[in-house]
Design a protein around this motif. Structure first.
Motif, PDB file in Angstrom:
ATOM      1  N   ALA A  74      -3.457   9.729   1.925  1.00 40.64           N
ATOM      2  CA  ALA A  74      -3.283   9.614   3.373  1.00 40.64           C
ATOM      3  C   ALA A  74      -2.928   8.168   3.672  1.00 40.64           C
ATOM      4  N   ASP A  75      -1.676   7.960   4.037  1.00 39.30           N
ATOM      5  CA  ASP A  75      -1.200   6.597   4.282  1.00 39.30           C
ATOM      6  C   ASP A  75      -1.348   6.274   5.765  1.00 39.30           C
ATOM      7  N   GLU A  76      -2.342   5.531   6.081  1.00 35.94           N
ATOM      8  CA  GLU A  76      -2.648   5.181   7.466  1.00 35.94           C
ATOM      9  C   GLU A  76      -2.503   6.402   8.378  1.00 35.94           C
ATOM     10  N   PRO A  77      -3.276   7.446   8.118  1.00 33.70           N
ATOM     11  CA  PRO A  77      -3.056   8.699   8.838  1.00 33.70           C
ATOM     12  C   PRO A  77      -3.395   8.609  10.318  1.00 33.70           C
ATOM     13  N   SER A  90       1.800  10.936   5.805  1.00 31.22           N
ATOM     14  CA  SER A  90       2.251   9.568   6.026  1.00 31.22           C
ATOM     15  C   SER A  90       1.884   9.063   7.401  1.00 31.22           C
ATOM     16  N   GLN A  91       2.149   7.805   7.507  1.00 30.38           N
ATOM     17  CA  GLN A  91       1.780   6.957   8.614  1.00 30.38           C
ATOM     18  C   GLN A  91       2.121   7.504   9.995  1.00 30.38           C
ATOM     19  N   ASP A  92       3.366   7.968  10.141  1.00 30.32           N
ATOM     20  CA  ASP A  92       3.834   8.256  11.488  1.00 30.32           C
ATOM     21  C   ASP A  92       4.028   9.752  11.707  1.00 30.32           C
ATOM     22  N   LYS A 136       0.825  -1.208   0.000  1.00 29.87           N
ATOM     23  CA  LYS A 136       0.000   0.000   0.000  1.00 29.87           C
ATOM     24  C   LYS A 136       0.863   1.263   0.000  1.00 29.87           C
ATOM     25  N   SER A 137       1.827   1.296   0.913  1.00 29.98           N
ATOM     26  CA  SER A 137       2.683   2.489   0.981  1.00 29.98           C
ATOM     27  C   SER A 137       3.515   2.642  -0.285  1.00 29.98           C
ATOM     28  N   VAL A 138       4.029   1.545  -0.772  1.00 33.85           N
ATOM     29  CA  VAL A 138       4.870   1.622  -1.966  1.00 33.85           C
ATOM     30  C   VAL A 138       4.047   2.113  -3.162  1.00 33.85           C
TER      31      VAL A 138
HETATM   32 MG   LIG Z   1       2.498   1.124   4.915  1.00 35.03          MG
END
Ligand SMILES: [Mg+2]
Ligand SMILES: Nc1ncnc2c1ncn2[C@@H]1O[C@H](COP(=O)(O)OP(=O)(O)O)[C@@H](O)[C@H]1O
Lengths: 326, 305
Positions: free
Chosen positions: A182-185, A100-102, A50-52
């Motif tokens: 929004a990657d796992e926001p 991003s995620q973090d 997903k992120s890639v």
């Molecule tokens: Mg990811």
């Protein structure tokens, strides 16, 4: 521009990592599109690509191991895969933005929040001095950060996780991108904060007609937020459908497994179902369906040949040898 | 912050005091300076007289306390050899050493940072390989050998630069290059590895997502973060340079503190040696103090209390 215009069209995207231990096919043949104002969800276990996928769209795949080896990413008909990094700068920020995620690590610890939001603003408007400061404060207010006049001068470590993610969203607002990824926001945030952040993103979407790609492994979020959903497994999109079809008429065993592992409020359940087995090792994929070892429906053919993409209805595509029987 | 400054000054004082004790003890273990000050035919009475005159006949702790007391009055003792105040002997040579060290330091930083940064942006490129090979050489070649080779090439063979003494910029080049070589290599390698670490960080990705230019991403977002460990490394290099100056000054007959120190040690000129060490420690402690303050400007997370 018509409301149905595809502003992003990804065709047969393959992004691989060439590592010392072998080639990781992180995204292996992704095809999908995004329409103006649409919210596209991507779900899948961690490591499914997903992120890639989102980094590929921004052309920010980690170098030197990662590379887009094939495919097209058409933004309003222009193929981003063919752009140089310098040309990509024109697309990043104002047209494409990613949260991003973090949130803990995505802000630079040695510059003030105001400075970092200011950079995003200046991408669009060449403001300086007090005008810029006013604008930054305005942006912070938009994402409901209190005491924004003083918080402009705060550093990231003085912000909580939720506030950092709001600051990231305010950057997105400053950029006013056409596509917000929004990657796992909300993954790294408390449940109550999660809801606030999602609400904020919905506001953004409604107000600015921003098209959104929302990556999550939380199907509940998908149900509330998205119009259309991609289900990813081991670098491949195994099923895609509008959100209603996905929940009510899914035909892929993996999608079904994901949905069955959701807790149902109000229903009596003895225990949650889970998908048995482990996510596959992307280094040791055979030619067959990567879900086969975990699949209740698998037949001999599944382990030898990857199933073709077939249509199970309008806008409903999937890859499974046995979808008709499911 | 104010409390920190006071606390820190107090600590620095203790460190410097500790250094004086150690140097004082070591020096007095090395032998009797009167051996070298008296002619060989001098008898025991003459020797005792001189020892008394120099205060060497008192118990060592008394000598030390007197030494500290005198320092508090600004008296660092008379040089046994030159019969002038040790402090002025050292201070007379200090500007030359500061000039050399600063030149070497500036040279190191100006050369090392670009090499380190560019190598980090393109790891494993030709540039990186070249830069890091030079850095490895710079760190492995002994200072005296490098100094002699530079003299051989640029002074003797080519005749472009003078090899001894202090004068204008021309005199400064060879000693500064010699003294700065190791630090240049060390700082370049360290800058590279810090930058590579930082360039992988999520916030660098955020900067790129905003569509910032590569210049801003590298020189603003990455470098400010990488500069914190690089500064630590650089401040350590200062200490190394103060000691490297001893060799470099001797090779190039540079009239600095290092050369004075070597001579004073040979001559057992205790007051001069003690003053050299004291001055060097004050400078080193002072630099570290300054660096700690600079940290707070580079990294807002660092707060001293
Ligand atoms: Mg990811
Ligand atoms: N920098 C990298 N080097 C090598 N492999 C990577 C790298 N980044 C991601 N991968 C691999 O790509 C696959 C997909 O990762 P990712 O897209 O981050 O998954 P997720 O769906 O959890 O976001 C994973 O198997 C991961 O190991």
């Amino acid at each position: 521009m018509s409301a149905n215009e595809k502003i992003l069209e990804v065709r047969n995207l393959k992004t691989y990592f060439f590592t010392n231990v072998g080639v990781v096919k992180a995204v292996d043949g992704g095809t999908f599109h995004l329409k103006k104002g649409q919210a596209l969800g991507i779900v899948g276990e961690s490591g499914s690509g997903k992120s890639v996928t989102s980094l590929s769209i921004l052309r920010l795949v980690p170098k030197p191991a990662g590379r887009i080896v094939e495919g097209e990413i058409l933004y309003r008909g222009e193929d981003l895969v063919k752009k140089s990094q310098k040309e990509m700068r024109e697309y990043r920020g104002n047209r494409l933005f990613m949260i991003s995620q973090d949130p803990m690590t995505s802000l630079n610890p040695v510059f003030t929040i105001g400075n970092q939001i200011g950079e995003a603003i200046r991408k669009r408007q060449k403001l300086n001095g007090n005008d810029l400061k006013e604008k930054i404060i305005e942006m912070l207010k938009l994402v409901h950060i209190r005491a924004s006049e003083t918080r402009v001068h705060a550093y990231p470590h003085q912000f909580s996780g939720g506030m950092k993610q709001r600051a990231m969203i305010s950057m997105a607002l400053a950029c006013q991108p056409e596509i917000l990824i929004a990657d796992e926001p909300t993954t790294a945030l408390d449940v109550t904060i999660q809801a606030q952040i999602l609400k904020l993103m919905m506001e953004v979407r409604e107000q600015y007609q921003t098209s959104i790609i929302l990556i999550t492994h939380d199907l509940g979020v998908i149900a509330r937020f998205c119009d259309y959903v991609l289900v990813m497994y081991a670098g491949k999109i195994v099923e895609r459908a509008d959100v209603k079809t996905l929940f009510k008429g899914n035909r892929h065993p993996y999608t079904r497994g994901l949905i069955n592992s959701l807790p149902h409020l109000g229903k009596k359940q003895r225990r949650l179902e889970t998908i048995k087995g482990q996510p596959p090792d992307l280094l040791n994929l055979t030619g067959g369906c990567p879900f086969e070892p975990r699949c209740d429906y698998s037949v001999e053919r599944c382990s030898v040949e990857y199933p073709p993409v077939e249509s199970a209805g309008k806008g409903h595509l999937l890859s499974c040898w046995r979808w008709r029987e499911i | 912050m104010q409390r920190y400054l006071i606390k820190r000054s107090f600590q620095s004082l203790i460190v410097i005091l500790g250094i004086t004790v150690i140097v004082f003890m070591i020096l007095h273990l090395t032998g009797d300076p009167t051996d070298l000050l008296l002619p060989p035919e001098a008898g025991p009475e003459e020797r005792e007289l001189l020892r008394h005159e120099l205060g060497l006949d008192k118990p060592i702790y008394v000598q030390y306390l007197e030494y500290i007391k005198n320092i508090c009055h600004g008296d660092f003792g008379q040089s046994f050899r030159y019969q002038t105040p040790a402090f002025s002997v050292v201070m007379g040579a200090l500007p030359a050493t500061i000039e050399l060290t600063m030149a070497a330091m500036i040279l190191s930083i100006v050369v090392a940072l670009p090499i380190g940064i560019i190598s980090a942006i393109r790891p494993r490129s030709y540039y990186d390989t070249l830069g890091m090979t030079f850095a490895l050489l710079g760190q492995s070649i002994p200072v005296y050998w490098a100094g002699l080779m530079l003299i051989l090439l640029f002074a003797v063979t080519l005749g472009w630069l003078p090899s001894t003494g202090r004068g204008g910029i021309k005199h400064l080049i060879l000693p500064a290059v010699t003294l700065g070589m190791f630090s240049t290599a060390a700082i370049a390698r360290f800058t590279r590895s810090s930058m590579i670490d930082v360039l992988d960080a999520d916030y660098i990705r955020t900067a790129r997502i905003k569509g910032l230019s590569e210049h801003i991403v590298v020189l603003k977002h990455a470098f400010k973060n990488a500069s914190i460990p690089v500064l630590t490394m650089t401040s350590l290099q200062f200490g190394r340079m103060l000691s490297g100056a001893v060799i470099t000054e001797t090779i190039f007959s540079w009239p600095g503190v290092g050369r004075i120190a070597v001579q004073a040690i040979y001559n057992r000129d205790f007051p001069v040696v003690q003053t050299v060490v004291l001055v060097a420690s004050v400078i080193f402690v002072g630099i570290n103090f300054m660096v700690d303050i600079i940290y707070t400007y580079l990294d807002p997370r660092i707060k001293y209390t």
